[in-house]
Write an enzyme that holds these catalytic residues in place. Structure first.
Site, short mmCIF file in Angstrom:
data_model
loop_
_atom_site.label_atom_id
_atom_site.label_comp_id
_atom_site.label_asym_id
_atom_site.label_seq_id
_atom_site.Cartn_x
_atom_site.Cartn_y
_atom_site.Cartn_z
N HIS A 42 -7.65 5.76 15.52
CA HIS A 42 -7.39 4.34 15.76
C HIS A 42 -8.50 3.48 15.17
CE1 HIS A 42 -9.71 3.61 19.83
NE2 HIS A 42 -10.47 4.15 18.93
N ASP A 100 0.41 12.38 18.90
CA ASP A 100 -0.54 13.44 18.55
C ASP A 100 -0.68 13.55 17.02
OD1 ASP A 100 -2.32 15.52 19.08
OD2 ASP A 100 -0.74 17.04 18.93
N HIS A 101 -1.93 13.54 16.57
CA HIS A 101 -2.25 13.60 15.14
C HIS A 101 -1.65 12.44 14.35
CE1 HIS A 101 -3.53 17.59 16.41
NE2 HIS A 101 -4.31 17.57 15.34
N HIS A 129 -10.13 10.22 18.33
CA HIS A 129 -10.56 10.69 19.64
C HIS A 129 -9.70 11.87 20.06
CE1 HIS A 129 -13.20 7.31 20.49
NE2 HIS A 129 -12.26 6.50 20.06
N CYS A 176 -16.09 0.67 16.28
CA CYS A 176 -14.66 0.95 16.43
C CYS A 176 -13.82 0.06 15.52
CB CYS A 176 -14.22 0.81 17.87
SG CYS A 176 -14.66 2.24 18.86
N HIS A 193 -11.24 5.97 13.09
CA HIS A 193 -11.89 7.17 13.59
C HIS A 193 -10.96 7.76 14.63
CE1 HIS A 193 -12.92 4.01 16.40
NE2 HIS A 193 -12.94 4.95 17.32
N GLU A 236 -10.71 8.53 26.92
CA GLU A 236 -10.87 8.38 25.47
C GLU A 236 -11.96 9.32 24.96
OE1 GLU A 236 -10.39 4.45 23.02
OE2 GLU A 236 -12.46 4.63 23.65
NI NI Z 1 -12.48 4.58 19.32
#
Ligand code: NI
Length: 134
Positions: free
Chosen positions: A13, A78-79, A40, A32, A38, A123
């Site tokens: 995200h 996911d992914h 998580h 961020c 990046h 997160e």
């Molecule tokens: Ni983040």
């Protein structure tokens, strides 16, 4: 009685509000807001409250609950890139807070035994949010 299923997913995200300029975004989101984004390794805990079914001894079959979570949420996030790849997150700044609210809206109608009563979204190991539908 409250039962909880815990599952994980990985997603990318970027936190950025296009209604504000680069300086505002840098001050609010710092790293961020990096344009490259990046990722998580999220952990989600979904809690369902209800009465114990006298025939099964369960509020909701946890295997069934996990299937619902996979079908309604994880298969879609996911992914993926949460900013661009997930139709039900369109226009949502993917903070943990906003994700928890969006996940609630998607999961709540799909749970047909008991009622969704809490979502905890981790997160990172140190950062998490709790949403109880209000
Ligand atoms: Ni983040």
């Amino acid at each position: 009685m409250i039962v909880t299923a815990k599952l994980g997913f990985s997603a990318a995200h970027r936190l950025h509000n296009p209604n504000f300029d680069a300086e505002w975004n840098r001050q609010k989101y710092d790293k961020c807001d990096n344009a490259g984004g990046h990722g998580h390794n999220y952990v989600i805990e979904v809690s369902v409250s209800g009465d114990i079914d006298p025939q099964t001894g369960m509020v909701i079959d946890l295997t069934k609950l996990k299937d619902i979570i996979r079908r309604e949420l994880l298969d879609h996030v996911d992914h993926r890139n949460l900013n661009s790849d997930v139709p039900f997150l369109g226009g949502v700044i993917p903070t943990a807070e906003n994700l928890a609210v969006s996940f609630w809206k998607r999961l709540s109608p799909a749970i047909d035994e008991g009622a969704l009563c809490q979502i905890v979204l981790h997160e990172t190991e140190k950062n998490s949010v709790v949403y109880r539908g209000e």
